[in-house]
Write an enzyme that holds these catalytic residues in place. Structure first.
Site, mmCIF file in Angstrom:
data_model
loop_
_atom_site.group_PDB
_atom_site.id
_atom_site.type_symbol
_atom_site.label_atom_id
_atom_site.label_comp_id
_atom_site.label_asym_id
_atom_site.label_seq_id
_atom_site.Cartn_x
_atom_site.Cartn_y
_atom_site.Cartn_z
ATOM 1 N N GLN A 1 11.332 0.652 2.043
ATOM 2 C CA GLN A 1 12.348 -0.074 2.823
ATOM 3 C C GLN A 1 11.712 -1.004 3.847
ATOM 4 O OE1 GLN A 1 15.506 2.262 4.732
ATOM 5 N NE2 GLN A 1 15.151 1.113 6.595
ATOM 6 N N GLU B 1 14.436 3.342 -3.638
ATOM 7 C CA GLU B 1 15.882 3.252 -3.417
ATOM 8 C C GLU B 1 16.238 1.817 -3.771
ATOM 9 O OE1 GLU B 1 17.082 5.798 0.463
ATOM 10 O OE2 GLU B 1 15.338 4.539 0.643
ATOM 11 N N GLY C 1 8.452 7.883 2.554
ATOM 12 C CA GLY C 1 7.833 8.456 1.378
ATOM 13 C C GLY C 1 7.338 7.394 0.398
ATOM 14 N N THR C 2 8.106 6.310 0.258
ATOM 15 C CA THR C 2 7.744 5.309 -0.751
ATOM 16 C C THR C 2 6.625 4.391 -0.259
ATOM 17 O OG1 THR C 2 9.986 5.379 -1.643
ATOM 18 C CG2 THR C 2 8.653 3.465 -2.199
ATOM 19 N N ASN D 1 5.330 0.703 15.545
ATOM 20 C CA ASN D 1 6.734 0.423 15.832
ATOM 21 C C ASN D 1 7.034 0.454 17.323
ATOM 22 O OD1 ASN D 1 8.098 -0.447 13.647
ATOM 23 N ND2 ASN D 1 8.739 1.571 12.939
ATOM 24 N N ASN E 1 10.782 -6.856 12.888
ATOM 25 C CA ASN E 1 10.171 -7.417 11.687
ATOM 26 C C ASN E 1 9.860 -8.896 11.862
ATOM 27 O OD1 ASN E 1 10.563 -4.910 10.698
ATOM 28 N ND2 ASN E 1 12.272 -5.426 9.348
ATOM 29 N N GLU F 1 -12.688 -13.670 4.363
ATOM 30 C CA GLU F 1 -13.654 -14.010 5.415
ATOM 31 C C GLU F 1 -13.338 -13.267 6.701
ATOM 32 O OE1 GLU F 1 -14.735 -18.266 5.811
ATOM 33 O OE2 GLU F 1 -13.758 -18.428 3.854
#
Ligand SMILES: Nc1nc2c(ncn2[C@@H]2O[C@H](COP(=O)(O)OP(=O)(O)OP(=O)(O)O)[C@@H](O)[C@H]2O)c(=O)[nH]1
Ligand SMILES: [Mg+2]
Length: 315
Positions: free
Chosen positions: A12, A84, A157-158, A219, A261, A287
């Site tokens: 996600q 998902e 998890g993903t 975060n 983001n 580089e």
């Protein structure tokens, strides 16, 4: 000479950061080509985008050349992975949908349940062939593939589990192509995911072993920047002087992922601009690694962004 980079967005968070990144990159290229209503497809665009002629099936690749090549249909050099469907489906229905086709994404229904092992041990092997096939499809359209650029979070998890698995796969299949990761670390104290410390730790072991360079973003740090900006804006509105130190703005419920983001995307945009555009500072991602990584496993770079202004953060 074009130097291409394939972006792999996992989970996600990876896909949401990716969405912001593509949006900002397109805006930046359009601004750089100001004066021409339809910017041409050049080496700068070809590092992160493909130009295809959709009148043919399968769509035909149009290479960047010495003379000006018009843009037919831009496709991102990206592979989207999420266990998902929600975020990828949203991306495919949104304004950036034309950038991706069905050869570029892999989704499942249930997600990895915030469990690194579910991603790494179950979904990774399950989709290993499909992932390699999609990466190969992207790699074959490159003239001189320079690096893989992974976007993912370590808390779920993903992004963490499947992301780690993909890194191992790439290390096996493309050992000479650099693997550059932008990894979003969870908040140390109040993260949405209870298992995030375990997922992060397990991913870190793989990142240390199989990535060439990691750009960790935290975060909490992103959230602090947003709150600082809000406090600036509030004080500026009230006609006061801008504060020089961290201000105490009100904390909003939930996390402003969109704005967070935006900062991550801006940072990546700046980091890759020397690779995307011609100029005296022209360097590629490899580089950066060559200059800043003293030992192979000591490859976690600390990022910072200056000048620090609210217009930068609104991207
Ligand atoms: N900066 C940022 N962090 C995010 C975003 N979405 C989720 N996170 C953080 O990422 C971690 C959770 O990872 P996700 O990316 O949601 O999980 P996932 O990779 O999809 O894995 P599963 O949902 O378990 O399949 C938590 O630490 C969240 O705070 C986002 O859009 N931006
Ligand atoms: Mg998820």
């Amino acid at each position: 000479m074009p130097r291409e980079c394939i972006t792999i967005q996992a989970g996600q968070c990876g896909n949401q950061v990716g969405c912001k990144f593509w949006e900002s990159a397109l805006r930046e290229h359009a601004a750089a080509a100001s004066g021409t209503r339809y910017p041409a497809f050049d080496d700068a665009l070809s590092s992160f985008f493909r130009n295809v002629d959709t009148r043919y099936t399968p769509p035909r690749e149009i290479k960047a050349g010495n003379c000006s090549v018009p843009i037919q249909c831009l496709k991102a050099r990206a592979v989207l992975i999420d266990m998902e469907e929600g975020v990828v489906n949203q991306l495919l229905k949104g304004p950036l949908s034309e950038l991706f086709d069905e050869k570029q994404y892999i989704t499942d229904n249930s997600g990895s349940g915030n469990n690194w092992a579910q991603g790494h041990e179950f979904y990774g092997p399950k989709y290993s062939d499909a992932i390699l096939e999609k990466v190969r499809h992207e790699a074959e359209s490159c003239h001189s593939l320079q690096s893989f650029f992974m976007l993912h979070s370590l808390g779920g998890g993903t992004g963490s589990g499947v992301g780690s698995y993909v890194l191992e796969l790439l290390n096996d299949m493309y050992p000479k192509v650099h693997r550059f990761c932008t990894s979003i670390f969870p908040n140390a104290e109040d993260d949405d995911v209870i298992t995030s410390p375990y997922n992060s730790l397990l991913s870190m072991a793989v990142l240390a072993e199989h990535a060439d360079c990691v750009l960790p973003l935290e975060n909490q740090a992103l959230l602090d920047i947003i709150q600082k900006k809000e406090s600036w804006d509030a004080k500026a509105e009230a006609g006061q002087r801008l504060p020089t130190s961290r201000g105490g703005s009100k904390v909003r419920p939930g996390k402003p992922f969109d704005e967070m983001n935006g900062i991550a995307a801006n940072l990546l945009l700046h980091l890759t601009s020397s690779m995307r555009f011609e100029g005296t500072l022209n360097v590629d991602l490899n580089e950066i690694t060559t200059n800043l990584v003293p030992f192979p496993r000591l490859h976690f770079l600390v990022s910072s962004m200056a000048p620090y202004s609210s217009s930068l953060l609104s991207g």
